[in-house]
Design a protein around this motif. Structure first.
Motif, mmCIF file in Angstrom:
data_model
loop_
_atom_site.group_PDB
_atom_site.id
_atom_site.type_symbol
_atom_site.label_atom_id
_atom_site.label_comp_id
_atom_site.label_asym_id
_atom_site.label_seq_id
_atom_site.Cartn_x
_atom_site.Cartn_y
_atom_site.Cartn_z
ATOM 1 N N SER A 49 0.813 -1.218 0.000
ATOM 2 C CA SER A 49 0.000 0.000 0.000
ATOM 3 C C SER A 49 0.845 1.266 0.000
ATOM 4 C CB SER A 49 -1.005 0.012 1.161
ATOM 5 O OG SER A 49 -0.459 -0.492 2.335
ATOM 6 N N TRP A 107 -1.368 8.662 -0.469
ATOM 7 C CA TRP A 107 -1.107 9.893 -1.210
ATOM 8 C C TRP A 107 -1.839 11.047 -0.546
ATOM 9 C CZ3 TRP A 107 -4.239 13.485 -3.724
ATOM 10 C CH2 TRP A 107 -3.628 14.326 -4.673
ATOM 11 N N TRP A 161 2.926 10.890 -3.162
ATOM 12 C CA TRP A 161 2.957 9.495 -2.690
ATOM 13 C C TRP A 161 3.956 9.336 -1.553
ATOM 14 C CZ3 TRP A 161 -0.962 6.624 -4.019
ATOM 15 C CH2 TRP A 161 -1.643 6.918 -5.204
ATOM 16 N N GLU A 207 -13.009 5.315 -6.803
ATOM 17 C CA GLU A 207 -12.320 4.029 -6.774
ATOM 18 C C GLU A 207 -12.096 3.539 -8.191
ATOM 19 O OE1 GLU A 207 -15.656 2.594 -4.310
ATOM 20 O OE2 GLU A 207 -15.885 0.980 -5.765
ATOM 21 N N VAL A 235 -7.927 6.521 -13.038
ATOM 22 C CA VAL A 235 -7.953 7.360 -11.842
ATOM 23 C C VAL A 235 -8.031 8.838 -12.215
ATOM 24 C CG1 VAL A 235 -6.820 5.660 -10.370
ATOM 25 C CG2 VAL A 235 -5.424 7.395 -11.524
ATOM 26 N N MET A 250 -7.290 1.677 -6.228
ATOM 27 C CA MET A 250 -7.073 3.003 -5.650
ATOM 28 C C MET A 250 -8.389 3.571 -5.159
ATOM 29 S SD MET A 250 -5.425 6.587 -7.021
ATOM 30 C CE MET A 250 -4.114 5.856 -7.967
ATOM 31 N N ALA A 281 -5.579 9.821 -0.903
ATOM 32 C CA ALA A 281 -5.952 8.572 -1.562
ATOM 33 C C ALA A 281 -5.065 7.448 -1.056
ATOM 34 C CB ALA A 281 -5.822 8.704 -3.079
ATOM 35 N N LEU A 311 -3.483 3.752 -2.607
ATOM 36 C CA LEU A 311 -3.309 2.757 -3.672
ATOM 37 C C LEU A 311 -2.822 1.490 -2.986
ATOM 38 C CD1 LEU A 311 -2.954 1.756 -6.600
ATOM 39 C CD2 LEU A 311 -0.784 2.991 -6.681
ATOM 40 N N TYR A 312 -3.571 0.396 -3.139
ATOM 41 C CA TYR A 312 -3.132 -0.840 -2.478
ATOM 42 C C TYR A 312 -3.293 -2.025 -3.413
ATOM 43 C CZ TYR A 312 -8.092 -1.810 -1.312
ATOM 44 O OH TYR A 312 -9.440 -2.048 -1.362
#
Lengths: 424, 424
Positions: free
Chosen positions: B86, B89, B95, B120, B151, B193, B208, B210-211
């Motif tokens: 993960s 952000w 990030w 998402e 995204v 995301m 956000a 992101l994983y």
């Protein structure tokens, strides 16, 4: 599959009018009938899975009550009350015991289907404090009806709306101290349902969570009305026939943000969403007006013969079925029609607005929604031109807009006794 | 705003062909050009906010490693590996340091915007173990490109795809023991995301996550191909020009479940999504074929003159830009064209499929996607009739479908050396 509008609506005079209107809509810019408003999961109406047992409510009070924010620092949806209301659902057991707990984070598996496939639907409603200090809801039955329609469109579980209103009342009582007494202030209530299934296969969720959070809010226009500018958006479409634009789904919101940001870079406050189609009366390609930003749109147009008309787009599946929209139409039919107005739910086009504006017949335009009630529109940018919407330069709001605000807030705050206002 | 297809695509021969094809598409069933494929937030390309520092990766290994499931018990997306990757952000810092941690629940504020407004977007990709025991990814650059496109369409942050592939490789190495060696098995990788802003105002998320989670999967057809039946859906529409159908957004999935359940009650495995429009060559209203369930669709049609054509719908904004779709087109252009085939990305209609079927010219039809690679179609239910798709009753898969599967899996499992297969 037949249109539900042709078979299932009550045959009152008002509904018949709407029904006739919808029929003509459907002819006007689509040649096929879409059943979307009635589209629901095959197993969506099992009464056992819908029932909520209010007597099972468990209440766990917060031991760290928050300070109530000063009125002038309230921002929509940024601070929340002490508690939240939640009910879990499983396909096996239906709705479990409702719980009121301290406001707290949700613990969700990273595979939760709401986070991947947008199994989520919500409502927006408000609680108001009247001059006697009593708390009131505005037409909560409409929100329950719409949420049930929204969730069933994406195979989330439906629920007993009356039982849920009982729970909302209990919740509002507990959070009463967060509701400012001043006129224009209220408690914004956000019921939200998410699918909680923890697998990546795309299918109907086997479990769900319905929860409610609440945020104290101030008046939308704290220093008086400020008329907005709309950008009629021709490069993106919010909703279409056979889609989900009539449901209050998360899925309808994220896709509208970039167009909103782009409109803002050009100096507009909101998008005016259009639907391009052929007007079968003329054979011409037209931009039909649907809704604006996150509101419905109304226009007051004087006919060439001088008759005033309040017009808004019909419920054809491409616009949200606004509670304030419905209220404005009902009040207009009751109070404006006797004054000589025509009140219409019918398709109307940018061409019609443009012509009315250039001929001095566009009297006023406004958006409607739970946040602002009504929101006056100064002008609309369309195809590189600005269409003036009837407001003189020195005024921020038109007469009909203002009267609607007074009528509706009068009912919301209990000044006028009306069945729409429900004491908690 | 002009169409990006007219200005920004590389002018290679292949791209020009596609460009010309798209131009004609846009004329064919819409009279307006939509810029949706290029629609992104105004601030989406700030390089500082996009960069990911791989050297900052923090790894926390699980202390309770899971047992590896027996192969025959694997169900798509139901069990997951020990860890997740993960990266958070924020609009201020971009990030943050990437982390590999034990697989664990996310702790999310109930106001998190992903849960209300569908902020998402996800990807689906796989890691394969080749005969030497090396782990391979298939065209991961395509997934990164598409996720960035998805995204940015909903104002979520874009990211450095190459850096993210590096992280994915590290992640795959750590989870290597979960990747079965047998042919047909793989590790399904799900980058996702979500917007994590904790306020209810509808706007671009200020934060956000992101994983990546991963699930070992078995062959889509463990006992050999089984051809599916599709219901051509005329009562609901998946995507619209100017909408978000080309992006891999959660918003495109939940609305398709009820139609899928309804098709199932009538004995069909998947929906065939159509787009109703006017064919301007004939002036007739047509149902254009777009995609199927969660796959792209290909048809092999013999012309009345006997020339075989592999056809799929063009990238006009209403279909997902499938990685397998792109791979099939490239392989077909390389390997089928020399055998006399025409390979076409062009609009095609249910009328065309119906006529080809009744004249014995519909050779085979198949879906394409990451899960099954290819999925043979036996027949399509449309307007109360069944259209046979060319498979003899005793066969479950056609020749082209089978060759495509062999070619693509040969590359995925490293049997054929190819630039699309990237060693971890």
């Amino acid at each position: 599959m037949a249109s539900p509008f042709r078979t299932s609506l009550p045959r009152s005079t008002r509904q018949l009018t709407r029904q006739q209107c919808l029929r003509s809509t459907q002819c006007l810019y689509q040649r096929r009938t879409y059943a979307t408003p009635n589209l629901r999961a095959p197993d969506a109406s099992d009464p056992k899975l819908q029932s909520i047992d209010v007597s099972q409510l468990q209440i766990q009070k917060s031991t760290t009550p928050k300070d109530v924010m000063p009125h002038d620092q309230l921002v929509f949806g940024r601070t929340f009350t002490d508690h939240m209301l939640s009910i879990e659902w499983t396909a096996g057991d239906g709705w479990l015991a409702p719980r009121i707990t301290p406001y707290q984070n949700l613990s969700l598996d990273p595979a939760t289907c709401a986070l991947h496939y947008a199994f989520e639907a919500f409502e927006g409603m408000k609680a108001y404090k009247d001059r006697n200090g009593d708390v009131r809801l505005f037409r909560p039955d409409m929100n329950m009806k719409r949420l049930n329609k929204s969730v069933s469109r994406i195979a989330l579980p439906t629920f007993d709306g009356d039982a849920f209103i009982d729970l909302l009342k209990r919740f509002c009582k507990i959070e009463e101290r967060f509701i400012p007494s001043a006129r224009g202030y209220s408690l914004y209530i956000r019921p939200n349902m998410i699918g909680t299934q923890r697998t990546l296969g795309v299918g109907p969720p086997g479990s769900a969570l319905l929860y409610v959070i609440a945020s104290p809010v101030g008046p939308y226009y704290p220093t008086g009305f400020k008329a907005i500018s709309l950008e009629a958006t021709t490069y993106a479409i919010r909703a279409w026939p056979g889609g989900v634009g009539a449901s209050k789904l998360g899925a309808n919101y994220a896709p509208c943000i970039v167009p909103q940001m782009q409109a803002a870079t050009r100096g507009f406050h909101q998008n005016l969403w259009l639907f391009p189609g052929v007007d079968e009366r003329t054979g011409q390609q037209e931009d039909f007006v649907t809704e604006v930003g996150t509101m419905n749109l109304f226009a007051c147009i004087r006919s060439p013969q001088g008759k005033p008309e309040l017009v808004t787009a019909p419920l054809d599946g491409t616009i949200l079925e606004g509670v304030v929209r419905d209220s404005i139409l009902a009040l207009a039919r009751e109070r404006l029609v006797p004054e000589g107005w025509t009140v219409s739910e019918r398709p109307f086009t940018m061409r019609e607005l443009t012509e009315a504006s250039s001929e001095g017949r566009l009297m006023e335009v406004f958006g409607s929604g739970t946040a602002a009630v009504v929101s006056p529109v100064r002008n609309i940018g369309y195809q590189g031109k600005i269409i003036e919407c009837g407001l003189p330069p020195d005024k921020e709001v038109g007469e009909v807009t203002l009267r609607m605000l007074d009528w509706i807030t009068g009912i919301q705050y209990g000044d006028e006794t009306h069945e729409w206002s429900v004491k908690v």
